[in-house]
Design an enzyme around this catalytic site. Sequence first.
Site, short mmCIF file in Angstrom:
data_model
loop_
_atom_site.label_atom_id
_atom_site.label_comp_id
_atom_site.label_asym_id
_atom_site.label_seq_id
_atom_site.Cartn_x
_atom_site.Cartn_y
_atom_site.Cartn_z
N GLU A 91 0.98 -1.57 0.05
CA GLU A 91 0.47 0.12 0.28
C GLU A 91 1.20 1.05 -0.25
O GLU A 91 2.12 1.73 0.53
CB GLU A 91 -1.42 -0.26 1.31
CG GLU A 91 -2.27 -1.07 1.31
CD GLU A 91 -2.71 -1.76 2.43
OE1 GLU A 91 -3.94 -1.14 2.31
OE2 GLU A 91 -2.57 -1.42 3.70
N CYS A 130 2.94 8.97 0.99
CA CYS A 130 4.65 7.82 2.05
C CYS A 130 4.09 6.22 1.54
O CYS A 130 3.05 5.49 0.87
CB CYS A 130 3.53 7.98 2.82
SG CYS A 130 3.76 6.47 4.47
N CYS A 136 6.65 -7.67 7.01
CA CYS A 136 8.33 -6.18 8.07
C CYS A 136 8.79 -7.35 8.95
O CYS A 136 8.14 -8.35 9.48
CB CYS A 136 7.22 -5.63 8.97
SG CYS A 136 8.99 -4.28 9.79
N CYS A 174 6.65 -5.13 15.74
CA CYS A 174 6.48 -4.09 16.53
C CYS A 174 4.85 -3.84 17.30
O CYS A 174 4.57 -3.88 16.27
CB CYS A 174 6.39 -2.16 16.07
SG CYS A 174 7.80 -1.79 15.79
N CYS A 184 1.42 -1.65 16.24
CA CYS A 184 1.90 -2.04 14.33
C CYS A 184 0.54 -2.75 13.10
O CYS A 184 0.68 -4.09 13.52
CB CYS A 184 3.07 -1.78 14.19
SG CYS A 184 2.99 -1.19 12.22
N GLY A 186 7.23 -1.75 6.58
CA GLY A 186 7.68 -2.07 6.00
C GLY A 186 9.37 -1.35 6.71
O GLY A 186 9.40 0.15 7.02
N GLU A 187 10.50 -1.86 7.50
CA GLU A 187 11.81 -0.90 7.74
C GLU A 187 12.55 -1.10 6.64
O GLU A 187 13.37 -1.79 6.48
CB GLU A 187 12.19 -2.10 8.97
CG GLU A 187 13.72 -1.60 9.75
CD GLU A 187 13.91 -0.12 9.25
OE1 GLU A 187 12.95 0.23 10.51
OE2 GLU A 187 14.66 0.93 9.66
N SER A 208 11.98 6.55 7.59
CA SER A 208 11.64 6.56 8.89
C SER A 208 12.26 5.19 9.60
O SER A 208 11.78 3.98 8.38
CB SER A 208 10.14 6.49 9.30
OG SER A 208 10.26 5.75 10.30
N SER A 246 11.40 6.33 15.30
CA SER A 246 10.57 5.63 15.39
C SER A 246 10.76 5.17 17.66
O SER A 246 11.00 4.22 18.20
CB SER A 246 9.97 4.16 15.07
OG SER A 246 9.29 4.75 13.56
N LEU A 247 10.71 6.22 18.20
CA LEU A 247 11.29 6.03 19.43
C LEU A 247 10.19 5.61 20.19
O LEU A 247 10.26 3.96 20.60
CB LEU A 247 11.73 7.45 20.00
CG LEU A 247 12.73 7.47 20.97
CD1 LEU A 247 13.54 6.39 21.54
CD2 LEU A 247 12.81 8.88 21.99
N HIS A 248 9.47 5.91 20.58
CA HIS A 248 8.15 5.26 21.16
C HIS A 248 8.14 5.39 22.55
O HIS A 248 7.23 4.70 23.09
CB HIS A 248 7.45 4.27 20.45
CG HIS A 248 7.30 4.44 19.31
ND1 HIS A 248 6.71 5.55 18.87
CD2 HIS A 248 6.67 3.58 17.99
CE1 HIS A 248 6.54 5.75 17.07
NE2 HIS A 248 6.64 4.18 16.71
N ASN A 275 -3.14 4.55 16.12
CA ASN A 275 -3.71 4.57 15.16
C ASN A 275 -4.54 3.23 15.75
O ASN A 275 -4.14 2.09 14.80
CB ASN A 275 -3.41 4.92 13.92
CG ASN A 275 -3.15 6.13 13.20
OD1 ASN A 275 -4.97 7.23 13.45
ND2 ASN A 275 -2.80 6.32 13.11
N CYS A 321 -1.29 5.84 9.71
CA CYS A 321 0.46 5.50 10.23
C CYS A 321 -0.17 4.35 11.24
O CYS A 321 -0.92 3.96 11.63
CB CYS A 321 1.02 5.68 11.11
SG CYS A 321 1.63 7.78 10.46
N1 SAH Z 1 9.49 0.69 9.56
C1 SAH Z 1 9.57 2.28 9.70
C2 SAH Z 1 8.17 3.18 8.93
C3 SAH Z 1 6.77 2.75 8.73
S1 SAH Z 1 6.58 2.89 10.11
C4 SAH Z 1 9.03 3.15 10.69
O1 SAH Z 1 8.75 2.09 12.36
O2 SAH Z 1 9.92 3.41 11.63
C5 SAH Z 1 5.93 4.65 10.24
C6 SAH Z 1 5.46 5.55 11.43
O3 SAH Z 1 4.06 4.98 11.52
C7 SAH Z 1 6.30 4.50 12.60
O4 SAH Z 1 6.96 5.75 13.71
C8 SAH Z 1 5.10 3.61 13.60
O5 SAH Z 1 6.20 3.19 14.97
C9 SAH Z 1 3.97 4.10 13.65
N2 SAH Z 1 3.34 3.30 14.33
C10 SAH Z 1 2.87 1.74 13.53
N3 SAH Z 1 2.10 1.67 14.27
C11 SAH Z 1 1.17 2.54 14.16
C12 SAH Z 1 -0.18 2.91 15.21
N4 SAH Z 1 -0.59 2.16 15.34
N5 SAH Z 1 -0.55 4.13 14.88
C13 SAH Z 1 0.56 5.31 14.90
N6 SAH Z 1 1.51 4.96 14.43
C14 SAH Z 1 1.71 4.29 14.28
FE1 SF4 Z 2 7.89 -2.67 11.26
FE2 SF4 Z 2 7.59 -0.09 11.52
FE3 SF4 Z 2 6.32 -1.46 11.58
FE4 SF4 Z 2 7.47 -1.82 13.59
S1 SF4 Z 2 6.40 0.06 13.57
S2 SF4 Z 2 6.39 -3.77 12.35
S3 SF4 Z 2 9.27 -2.08 11.78
S4 SF4 Z 2 6.97 -1.11 9.95
#
Ligand code: SAH
Ligand code: SF4
Length: 407
Positions: free
Chosen positions: A133, A148, A155, A159, A162, A212-213, A244, A266-268, A343, A386
């Site tokens: 997508e 995007c 992936c 996480c 995600c 993906g990463e 990212s 992506s710190l979180h 989200n 996201c």
């Molecule tokens: N793999 C890379 C890029 C794709 S994810 C990464 O992790 O950075 C893009 C962004 O969306 C990241 O910051 C990710 O942590 C965030 N993300 C993932 N799932 C999410 C969700 N359910 N709600 C909000 N942000 C989310």
């Molecule tokens: Fe992969 Fe990024 Fe989603 Fe983590 S947040 S599972 S690295 S796509």
Amino acid sequence: MSDAALQTRADAANPAELTEAEAARILAKSAIFAPPPATLPDGRRDLVGLSRAELEAEMVAMGEKPFRARQVWHWIYHQGVRDFAQMPTIARPMQQRLAERFVVGRPDVATEQLSKDGTRKWLFRFRDAQQVETVYIPDGQEDRGAVCISTQVGCTLSCRFCHTGTQKLVRNLGAAEIVGQFMAARDSYGEWPSPKDGTPRHLSNIVVMGMGEPLYNYENVAKALTIVMDNEGIGLSRRRITLSTSGVVPMMDRCGRELNVGLAVSLHAVTDELRDEIVPLNRKYPIAELMAACRRYPSASNARRITFEYVMLDGVNDSEAEARELVRLLKGIPAKVNLIPFNPWPGSAYKTSKPEVVRRFAEIVSDAGYSAPIRRPRGRDILAACGQLKTESERQRRPAAPAETVG
Ligand code: SAH
Ligand code: SF4
């Protein structure tokens, strides 16, 4: 990482060498998930995704002068032309010879959806039927926006918050498939040719934040971004590109050295204990190592801020104490913080933080001098926000081993 490996890291005389060795290991592993070859069943080859040097080699191989590559490049990436017959600076006989050998490819559009807020999502299908997508997010105020882009089907890094992370890695995307997402999006907005004077189009920016990463598919991503940034083609400046990562430390150095595009991390979470759980890659590259890599990132010293993404999970990582700890971690890094209200997706285990909690968190961070915008969720109605992207593609079973290697 095992204790022994951690020990080796700590003991290493030269950490830079260790990083290089690890980067080589990551690149070797990503080759296992390589995309299928860019050749069609009829033997023709896709020119999209070749570097300039590779395109030149193809021209020379068919008996043409190397400068032909420059012309073809212009038609493909500047004008967006797909049909060799529409390349008037190339003589008819050569157009025909090109058409016999090559195509100028695009992914197929499987579906296209428009959100009520103007966000658009495409499901693209590649030649082997795998799908990803891609999302276009218009900037509310202006006539521009970011595409995007996805870099992998699925992936490896699960996480916890995600949706993509629930889909096993099927394979990496090739350079053609990565740059092809942007080109197909431009096709659908009729945004060719690329602007010569730098005037931005609607599709003015790229964020490498889809499925993906990207740093686990570094070579294809780097090749695609180099194509996108080429001045005689699409010509998008590196300032309009943000990549990212969830924190693949050894590849961050390489990305800074070779591409130096904007970086988002992506710190979180602000403690290893929590980050280990919600971003499992943290067990390999803990927060201190990640922050050190951010400090080394070249554009960070040029006042181009690193974006720290922080998904706000109700009752998990959204306390005031955590906001203060975040400020402490960022000390000395030209940073901004992007607060992303979680989200939800079907089956997700978390809840979105309450708006007043997000506001308070943002206030603490911005009082410390960091810009801390709260990302407005976009395209939630079509699961385009996201972390909501996921496709039905599944990993194919590997072909059975040849008989002589069995047993
Ligand atoms: N793999 C890379 C890029 C794709 S994810 C990464 O992790 O950075 C893009 C962004 O969306 C990241 O910051 C990710 O942590 C965030 N993300 C993932 N799932 C999410 C969700 N359910 N709600 C909000 N942000 C989310
Ligand atoms: Fe992969 Fe990024 Fe989603 Fe983590 S947040 S599972 S690295 S796509």
